[in-house]
Design an enzyme around this catalytic site. Structure first.
Site, PDB file in Angstrom:
ATOM      1  N   HIS A  85       0.826  -1.211   0.000  1.00 56.68           N
ATOM      2  CA  HIS A  85       0.000   0.000   0.000  1.00 56.68           C
ATOM      3  C   HIS A  85       0.858   1.257   0.000  1.00 56.68           C
ATOM      4  O   HIS A  85       0.587   2.205  -0.737  1.00 56.68           O
ATOM      5  CB  HIS A  85      -0.916   0.003   1.226  1.00 56.68           C
ATOM      6  CG  HIS A  85      -2.086  -0.910   1.107  1.00 56.68           C
ATOM      7  ND1 HIS A  85      -3.033  -1.048   2.095  1.00 56.68           N
ATOM      8  CD2 HIS A  85      -2.474  -1.741   0.107  1.00 56.68           C
ATOM      9  CE1 HIS A  85      -3.950  -1.917   1.707  1.00 56.68           C
ATOM     10  NE2 HIS A  85      -3.625  -2.353   0.514  1.00 56.68           N
ATOM     11  N   TYR A  95      -9.549   4.519   2.775  1.00 56.72           N
ATOM     12  CA  TYR A  95     -10.144   3.445   3.583  1.00 56.72           C
ATOM     13  C   TYR A  95     -11.660   3.570   3.775  1.00 56.72           C
ATOM     14  O   TYR A  95     -12.365   2.566   3.678  1.00 56.72           O
ATOM     15  CB  TYR A  95      -9.405   3.321   4.915  1.00 56.72           C
ATOM     16  CG  TYR A  95      -8.103   2.572   4.764  1.00 56.72           C
ATOM     17  CD1 TYR A  95      -8.064   1.187   4.813  1.00 56.72           C
ATOM     18  CD2 TYR A  95      -6.912   3.247   4.509  1.00 56.72           C
ATOM     19  CE1 TYR A  95      -6.883   0.491   4.636  1.00 56.72           C
ATOM     20  CE2 TYR A  95      -5.722   2.559   4.326  1.00 56.72           C
ATOM     21  CZ  TYR A  95      -5.709   1.181   4.392  1.00 56.72           C
ATOM     22  OH  TYR A  95      -4.541   0.491   4.196  1.00 56.72           O
ATOM     23  N   GLU A 137       0.898   2.040   8.078  1.00 50.99           N
ATOM     24  CA  GLU A 137       1.328   2.717   6.856  1.00 50.99           C
ATOM     25  C   GLU A 137       1.849   4.120   7.132  1.00 50.99           C
ATOM     26  O   GLU A 137       2.781   4.584   6.454  1.00 50.99           O
ATOM     27  CB  GLU A 137       0.185   2.729   5.843  1.00 50.99           C
ATOM     28  CG  GLU A 137      -0.079   1.341   5.260  1.00 50.99           C
ATOM     29  CD  GLU A 137      -1.451   1.201   4.626  1.00 50.99           C
ATOM     30  OE1 GLU A 137      -2.086   2.238   4.332  1.00 50.99           O
ATOM     31  OE2 GLU A 137      -1.890   0.051   4.429  1.00 50.99           O
ATOM     32  N   ARG A 206       3.441  -0.830 -11.337  1.00 56.26           N
ATOM     33  CA  ARG A 206       3.896  -2.203 -11.166  1.00 56.26           C
ATOM     34  C   ARG A 206       5.048  -2.222 -10.168  1.00 56.26           C
ATOM     35  O   ARG A 206       5.808  -1.265 -10.064  1.00 56.26           O
ATOM     36  CB  ARG A 206       4.380  -2.797 -12.490  1.00 56.26           C
ATOM     37  CG  ARG A 206       3.304  -2.958 -13.537  1.00 56.26           C
ATOM     38  CD  ARG A 206       2.254  -3.982 -13.158  1.00 56.26           C
ATOM     39  NE  ARG A 206       1.294  -4.157 -14.243  1.00 56.26           N
ATOM     40  CZ  ARG A 206       0.203  -3.423 -14.421  1.00 56.26           C
ATOM     41  NH1 ARG A 206      -0.057  -2.434 -13.572  1.00 56.26           N
ATOM     42  NH2 ARG A 206      -0.612  -3.652 -15.422  1.00 56.26           N
ATOM     43  N   SER A 209      11.277  -6.117  -8.176  1.00 55.85           N
ATOM     44  CA  SER A 209      12.352  -6.303  -7.198  1.00 55.85           C
ATOM     45  C   SER A 209      13.616  -5.583  -7.653  1.00 55.85           C
ATOM     46  O   SER A 209      13.904  -5.488  -8.848  1.00 55.85           O
ATOM     47  CB  SER A 209      12.661  -7.789  -7.028  1.00 55.85           C
ATOM     48  OG  SER A 209      11.563  -8.479  -6.483  1.00 55.85           O
ATOM     49  N   VAL A 277      11.695 -15.269 -13.583  1.00 55.35           N
ATOM     50  CA  VAL A 277      12.103 -13.932 -13.155  1.00 55.35           C
ATOM     51  C   VAL A 277      12.112 -13.811 -11.632  1.00 55.35           C
ATOM     52  O   VAL A 277      12.543 -12.785 -11.091  1.00 55.35           O
ATOM     53  CB  VAL A 277      11.198 -12.863 -13.804  1.00 55.35           C
ATOM     54  CG1 VAL A 277       9.831 -12.798 -13.116  1.00 55.35           C
ATOM     55  CG2 VAL A 277      11.876 -11.499 -13.821  1.00 55.35           C
ATOM     56  N   GLY A 278      11.702 -14.863 -10.939  1.00 59.24           N
ATOM     57  CA  GLY A 278      11.803 -14.878  -9.481  1.00 59.24           C
ATOM     58  C   GLY A 278      13.235 -14.829  -8.983  1.00 59.24           C
ATOM     59  O   GLY A 278      13.472 -14.686  -7.785  1.00 59.24           O
ATOM     60  N   PHE A 397       5.503 -13.535  -3.126  1.00 54.48           N
ATOM     61  CA  PHE A 397       4.619 -13.576  -4.280  1.00 54.48           C
ATOM     62  C   PHE A 397       4.854 -12.336  -5.126  1.00 54.48           C
ATOM     63  O   PHE A 397       4.930 -11.231  -4.592  1.00 54.48           O
ATOM     64  CB  PHE A 397       3.140 -13.598  -3.855  1.00 54.48           C
ATOM     65  CG  PHE A 397       2.690 -14.902  -3.289  1.00 54.48           C
ATOM     66  CD1 PHE A 397       2.244 -15.901  -4.130  1.00 54.48           C
ATOM     67  CD2 PHE A 397       2.688 -15.131  -1.926  1.00 54.48           C
ATOM     68  CE1 PHE A 397       1.815 -17.124  -3.604  1.00 54.48           C
ATOM     69  CE2 PHE A 397       2.267 -16.331  -1.392  1.00 54.48           C
ATOM     70  CZ  PHE A 397       1.814 -17.342  -2.240  1.00 54.48           C
ATOM     71  N   PHE A 398       4.972 -12.505  -6.444  1.00 51.89           N
ATOM     72  CA  PHE A 398       4.958 -11.358  -7.341  1.00 51.89           C
ATOM     73  C   PHE A 398       3.493 -11.068  -7.642  1.00 51.89           C
ATOM     74  O   PHE A 398       2.839 -11.821  -8.347  1.00 51.89           O
ATOM     75  CB  PHE A 398       5.724 -11.658  -8.624  1.00 51.89           C
ATOM     76  CG  PHE A 398       7.213 -11.629  -8.474  1.00 51.89           C
ATOM     77  CD1 PHE A 398       7.808 -11.194  -7.296  1.00 51.89           C
ATOM     78  CD2 PHE A 398       8.038 -12.009  -9.509  1.00 51.89           C
ATOM     79  CE1 PHE A 398       9.186 -11.140  -7.147  1.00 51.89           C
ATOM     80  CE2 PHE A 398       9.420 -11.964  -9.390  1.00 51.89           C
ATOM     81  CZ  PHE A 398       9.989 -11.540  -8.207  1.00 51.89           C
TER      82      PHE A 398
END
Length: 404
Positions: A85, A95, A137, A206, A209, A277-278, A397-398
């Site tokens: 977020h 929210y 956050e 997007r 990494s 790609v991981g 997780f991507f």
């Protein structure tokens, strides 16, 4: 604090959410984007089309209901989502909008079964959970901006190098346009990239990494072009980055985020396992270990279709020559004739437990793995069968968080 009555009511909805959760979240997103189309600037449209975002939200709502009497149990998940977020620019004012449409979706899908008592209990629970997210956050926003070289929201970075790493992966070397120092990051973290694609009404964000180690004068993103994968929606942003950007162009980046990070205090052997790609966060971890703790035993395992799809192969092989504590293994499920002739890989096929046991010296290690979800499920299952404790199995997780 929720009353015991509200807790009991919410727990009574767990079986309903198990059955209707994804239907509710699909309806929620329909209603949300109809009323607030500007929020499409935040969400990943491909994940919406594939249903990943709806499933992830359904899982989160189900977990909240299941653990409503001990929300501390889901705090790690709250922090993981909060990282995303913050990197996307989700703000406190979003929210109440989400809460309003989530309750409306529950009522719309369940009809008369969504009694006033149920809706009131969920409204109270949502308020408490939203406050937890907002608080976590807020701290993350402050830390991102207050750190040396940090910034709020999105900052302009210039592409200083663009390097093709394989037939499907290209690296982008990025430096701040204003010449300011870079914010530090932990190996395994990511940044969000915001782009405007000509002809598209909404911006796209997007998360990629960081594939180099900290301490360099640049950030490096290594992006897989996703339109080359059959039976999946084309990756608009990856195609845009590959085809329509050149050295000198500017991208908007958020400050680094993410909780899938290398524990550099751990002295035990570390095993880095990646598919496709991981490998990008794993490369950052590997380079960091080589630079800061060169005697720590590292096993680097990467699975790819073949050498044409294999990024950083030569770099890692050369690095291993310099650092004897590093060993590497390549698994190809579709090796080329050239791969076979050159003995360019160590295993044909997929990673299995018996093969892992033959190349990894000990299960008493810290394991990190990342790749497509079926790949991670197979690795996680193998490690569990090998009795590697859950706390020593770290994965990322991507995209929206799923379940292994």
């Amino acid at each position: 604090m929720l009353s015991q009555r509200s807790i009991d009511i919410i727990k009574s909805t767990v079986p309903v959410l198990e059955i209707h959760g994804t239907t509710i979240t699909k309806r929620f997103y329909d209603m949300l984007f109809t009323s607030h189309p500007e929020l499409l600037n935040i969400f990943n449209h491909a994940n919406q089309k594939q249903g990943k975002q709806q499933t992830a939200l359904a899982n989160a709502v189900y977990a909240a209901a299941l653990h409503i009497d001990r929300l501390e149990a889901i705090l790690p998940v709250v922090k993981q989502i909060a990282h995303k977020h913050r990197s996307l620019g989700v703000k406190p004012e979003h929210y109440p909008i989400v809460g309003q449409h989530l309750l409306a979706a529950i009522q719309d899908v369940l009809g008369d079964a969504a009694t006033p008592d149920i809706l009131q209990a969920w409204a109270e629970a949502y308020g408490i959970i939203a406050d937890a997210f907002i608080g976590v956050e807020a701290d993350m926003y402050h830390q991102a901006e207050a750190q040396k070289g940090g910034w709020a929201d999105f900052k302009r970075f210039r592409i200083v190098r663009k390097v093709k790493e394989s037939d499907v992966i290209t690296s982008f070397y990025l430096m701040p346009e204003d010449g300011a120092p870079l914010a530090a990051f932990e190996p395994g973290q990511y940044v969000s990239v915001k782009v405007e694609i000509p002809g598209d009404e909404h911006t796209h964000i997007r998360q990629y990494s960081l594939s180099d180690r900290p301490g360099k004068p640049h950030y490096r993103l290594s992006v897989k072009r996703e339109d080359l994968v059959a039976a999946r929606p084309a990756g608009k942003v990856s195609v845009f980055l590959h085809e329509m950007t050149t050295e000198g162009d500017v991208l908007l980046l958020s400050a680094p985020a993410g909780d899938f990070t290398l524990d550099q205090q751990d002295t035990r052997p570390v095993v880095l396992i990646s598919g496709g790609v991981g490998l990008t966060p794993m490369v950052s971890m590997l380079y960091t270990l080589a630079a800061t703790n060169p005697k720590r035993q590292v096993t680097f395992i990467h699975a790819a279709q073949n050498s044409l799809h294999h990024a950083f192969k030569r770099h890692i092989e050369e690095l291993a020559l310099q650092y004897p504590a590093v060993s590497f293994y390549w698994c190809y499920d579709k090796p080329t004739a050239s791969d076979r002739a050159e003995n360019a890989f160590h295993r044909e096929g997929y990673i299995s437990l018996d093969w892992l046991q033959s190349v990894v010296p000990t299960p008493s290690a810290s394991f990190y793995f990342c790749g497509p979800v079926p790949f991670m499920k197979a690795v996680n299952s193998a490690l569990r069968e090998w009795e590697v404790p859950e706390e020593d199995r770290h994965y990322e997780f991507f995209g929206p968080a799923g379940s292994l």
